[in-house]
Scaffold this motif. Structure first.
Motif, PDB file in Angstrom:
ATOM      1  N   PHE A 173       2.851  -3.891  -9.011  1.00 21.17           N
ATOM      2  CA  PHE A 173       1.613  -3.636  -8.269  1.00 21.17           C
ATOM      3  C   PHE A 173       0.477  -4.545  -8.752  1.00 21.17           C
ATOM      4  O   PHE A 173      -0.382  -4.944  -7.955  1.00 21.17           O
ATOM      5  CB  PHE A 173       1.228  -2.158  -8.375  1.00 21.17           C
ATOM      6  N   SER A 211       7.057  -0.974 -12.660  1.00 19.09           N
ATOM      7  CA  SER A 211       6.398  -0.735 -11.374  1.00 19.09           C
ATOM      8  C   SER A 211       4.935  -1.143 -11.428  1.00 19.09           C
ATOM      9  O   SER A 211       4.408  -1.747 -10.482  1.00 19.09           O
ATOM     10  CB  SER A 211       6.517   0.744 -10.978  1.00 19.09           C
ATOM     11  N   ASN A 212       4.269  -0.838 -12.523  1.00 22.07           N
ATOM     12  CA  ASN A 212       2.857  -1.206 -12.637  1.00 22.07           C
ATOM     13  C   ASN A 212       2.670  -2.714 -12.600  1.00 22.07           C
ATOM     14  O   ASN A 212       1.702  -3.222 -12.020  1.00 22.07           O
ATOM     15  CB  ASN A 212       2.260  -0.619 -13.920  1.00 22.07           C
ATOM     16  N   GLN A 241       4.339   3.777  -0.309  1.00 22.93           N
ATOM     17  CA  GLN A 241       3.000   4.259   0.024  1.00 22.93           C
ATOM     18  C   GLN A 241       1.938   3.613  -0.867  1.00 22.93           C
ATOM     19  O   GLN A 241       0.846   3.273  -0.397  1.00 22.93           O
ATOM     20  CB  GLN A 241       2.968   5.780  -0.102  1.00 22.93           C
ATOM     21  N   ARG A 242       2.270   3.412  -2.131  1.00 26.46           N
ATOM     22  CA  ARG A 242       1.303   2.761  -3.023  1.00 26.46           C
ATOM     23  C   ARG A 242       1.116   1.293  -2.636  1.00 26.46           C
ATOM     24  O   ARG A 242      -0.001   0.779  -2.654  1.00 26.46           O
ATOM     25  CB  ARG A 242       1.765   2.874  -4.472  1.00 26.46           C
ATOM     26  N   LYS A 246      -1.185   1.183   0.266  1.00 26.28           N
ATOM     27  CA  LYS A 246      -2.557   1.499  -0.125  1.00 26.28           C
ATOM     28  C   LYS A 246      -3.235   0.312  -0.792  1.00 26.28           C
ATOM     29  O   LYS A 246      -4.423   0.031  -0.547  1.00 26.28           O
ATOM     30  CB  LYS A 246      -2.561   2.708  -1.060  1.00 26.28           C
ATOM     31  N   ILE A 247      -2.489  -0.424  -1.619  1.00 24.98           N
ATOM     32  CA  ILE A 247      -3.066  -1.577  -2.314  1.00 24.98           C
ATOM     33  C   ILE A 247      -3.341  -2.718  -1.349  1.00 24.98           C
ATOM     34  O   ILE A 247      -4.312  -3.462  -1.506  1.00 24.98           O
ATOM     35  CB  ILE A 247      -2.134  -2.028  -3.456  1.00 24.98           C
ATOM     36  N   THR A 298       5.712   5.046   5.714  1.00 26.72           N
ATOM     37  CA  THR A 298       4.725   3.971   5.668  1.00 26.72           C
ATOM     38  C   THR A 298       4.646   3.288   7.029  1.00 26.72           C
ATOM     39  O   THR A 298       5.605   3.330   7.808  1.00 26.72           O
ATOM     40  CB  THR A 298       5.109   2.933   4.591  1.00 26.72           C
ATOM     41  N   GLU A 332       7.275   6.833  -2.708  1.00 23.73           N
ATOM     42  CA  GLU A 332       6.006   6.711  -3.440  1.00 23.73           C
ATOM     43  C   GLU A 332       5.634   5.242  -3.643  1.00 23.73           C
ATOM     44  O   GLU A 332       4.457   4.868  -3.526  1.00 23.73           O
ATOM     45  CB  GLU A 332       6.103   7.439  -4.786  1.00 23.73           C
TER      46      GLU A 332
END
Length: 307
Positions: free
Chosen positions: A61, A57-58, A94-95, A98-99, A130, A91
């Protein structure tokens, strides 16, 4: 809520790796620029072709952050969402918002084959979490879940659910979707080997695979259809078909990365359990790619390009 028109060519972009198994961000930038230079209408990160199953996941992103830096608002950036639980999916969405993602492509729940009610609830929970526009990925061939027209009717109660990636491999489904939903739902063809037919029966665009290696030819095909130049589109399509067939094989990532490597806009490396091609298979795929490149059409000289 952000606005996307969900029309045109959206490459499901590759995730280049280096020989040490790390993401090759310089090659990622090179490929992204090649897509934008050709005129694509958006890019989709970390899809099946982007090796979603091999990325953390990281890393997804991080790809999003790098893409935002590279693209600089020139085209929308869509992040693919493939999660096992509704909580994780919410989650993730939403992340991503935000990014700075411009939209999401969302697959049904992974690993668990949910029933229709569960699939609808899953998509709705994401949509309600979202403001990002959502492209629903309907691919029962590879992911076992079929999203029916009745399910889509329910999903369209959510204003953020706006489009479907039509990968059932049933060409008639494009027409069924248009008959049922008209302008309420945008339809993007998701299977390269019926991409021309999908456009000609009314798909609003394509989520494409071989565009990763051949962005100019893909855009020329789309532009010819939009201009009504059907005989030229068919001629170009016939040249393209041996390459497009690389998209409908379990090793599509190895195949398309190899094609893009031939074009200088990717590396051939994949993450295990995917292994490099060897032996007869490698020779055969290289011949398909090499033969096509040897007789590729000169788009401008033959007046294929219309943009």
């Amino acid at each position: 809520m952000a606005n996307l028109n969900w029309e045109g060519i959206y490459p499901a972009v590759l995730t280049p790796f280096d020989k040490h198994d790390d993401i090759d961000f310089s090659m990622f930038e090179k490929n992204t620029e090649a897509q934008i230079d050709a005129g694509v209408h958006g890019i989709i990160l970390a899809g099946s072709l982007g090796e979603a199953s091999a990325l953390t996941s990281n890393e997804k992103f991080l790809l999003l952050e790098k893409a935002i830096e590279i693209v600089r608002g020139r085209v929308p950036i869509i992040l693919n969402l493939t999660e096992n639980t509704t909580k994780d999916a919410v989650e993730f969405a939403q992340r991503a918002e935000k990014i700075g993602a411009n939209g999401l492509m969302v697959l049904p729940p992974m690993r668990y084959k949910a029933d229709d009610r569960e699939v609808v609830a899953y998509f709705k929970a994401i949509a309600q979490s979202t403001s990002l526009p959502i492209l629903v990925y309907n691919n029962p061939v590879d992911y076992a879940t079929y999203i029916s027209l009745d399910m889509l009717e329910e999903l369209l109660q959510e204003p953020t659910i706006q489009a479907v990636k039509e990968s059932t491999r049933d060409l008639a489904n494009v027409t069924r979707l248009k008959n049922r939903f008209g302008d309420r739902l945008k339809v993007l063809g998701g299977v390269d080997t019926i991409c021309l037919e999908s456009l000609m029966v009314g798909a609003d665009g394509l989520v494409a695979g071989l565009v990763d290696a051949f962005p100019n030819e893909t855009m020329a095909l789309y532009n010819l259809v939009k201009a009504g130049e059907y005989s030229k589109a068919v001629e170009l399509y016939r040249w393209f078909m041996p390459l497009l067939e690389l998209d409908i094989h379990p090793k599509l990532i190895q195949y398309i990365k190899l094609a893009a490597t031939y074009e200088g806009i990717c590396t051939p490396y994949t993450r295990a359990p995917r292994l490099p091609l060897i032996g007869e298979e490698k020779v055969r795929i290289e011949k398909i790619i090499g033969d096509a490149i040897a007789v590729r059409p000169h788009l401008t000289a033959l007046n294929y390009a219309t943009n």
